[in-house]
Design a protein around this motif. Structure first.
Motif: not given
Length: 126
Positions: A57, A60, A66-67, A73
């Motif tokens: 996270n 990100r 990006q997931s 990811s």
């Protein structure tokens, strides 16, 4: 100051995010490539899946990965690196801390190897 003075006091997810950030910067995981699964990363870092997810996270939020639900990811950017002129002249406190820990580990391994060699000599003819 005892051994506790050499412990990394950062939260586990922060340490994982930092190591993954270094992996991205060094092209271990180049832009466009997928990161290993959370299960694989959990095993690599010896951490709970929720802790690894928290580290991801962070990456990100920094715009590095990006997931999507059900997909691995993907690396979408490399971390910004300091320019050569911006590099600190003295080692950082973190580097000094890690270097001290590495030296302790090396000394411990050296002593263990000596003990194993001695044990091997004693049991060789049994």
């Amino acid at each position: 100051m005892g051994k506790q003075g050499h412990m990394d006091r950062r939260k586990v997810y922060v340490r994982i995010a930092d190591e993954l950030r270094q992996d991205l910067a060094s092209d271990r995981y180049p832009v466009g490539e997928s990161l290993p699964s959370i299960v694989t990363l959990s095993a690599r870092f010896g951490a709970a899946k929720a802790t690894v997810e928290r580290a991801l996270n962070v990456l990100r939020e920094e715009g590095l990965i990006q997931s999507r639900q059900g997909s691995p990811s993907v690396v979408i950017a490399k971390p910004e690196q300091e320019e050569a002129g911006d590099a600190p002249e003295e080692p950082s406190q973190e580097f000094t801390l890690l270097w001290g820990q590495l030296q302790e580990i090396r000394e411990h391994l050296r002593r263990q190897n000596l003990r194993l060699d001695e044990l091997e000599k004693r049991t060789k003819d049994l």
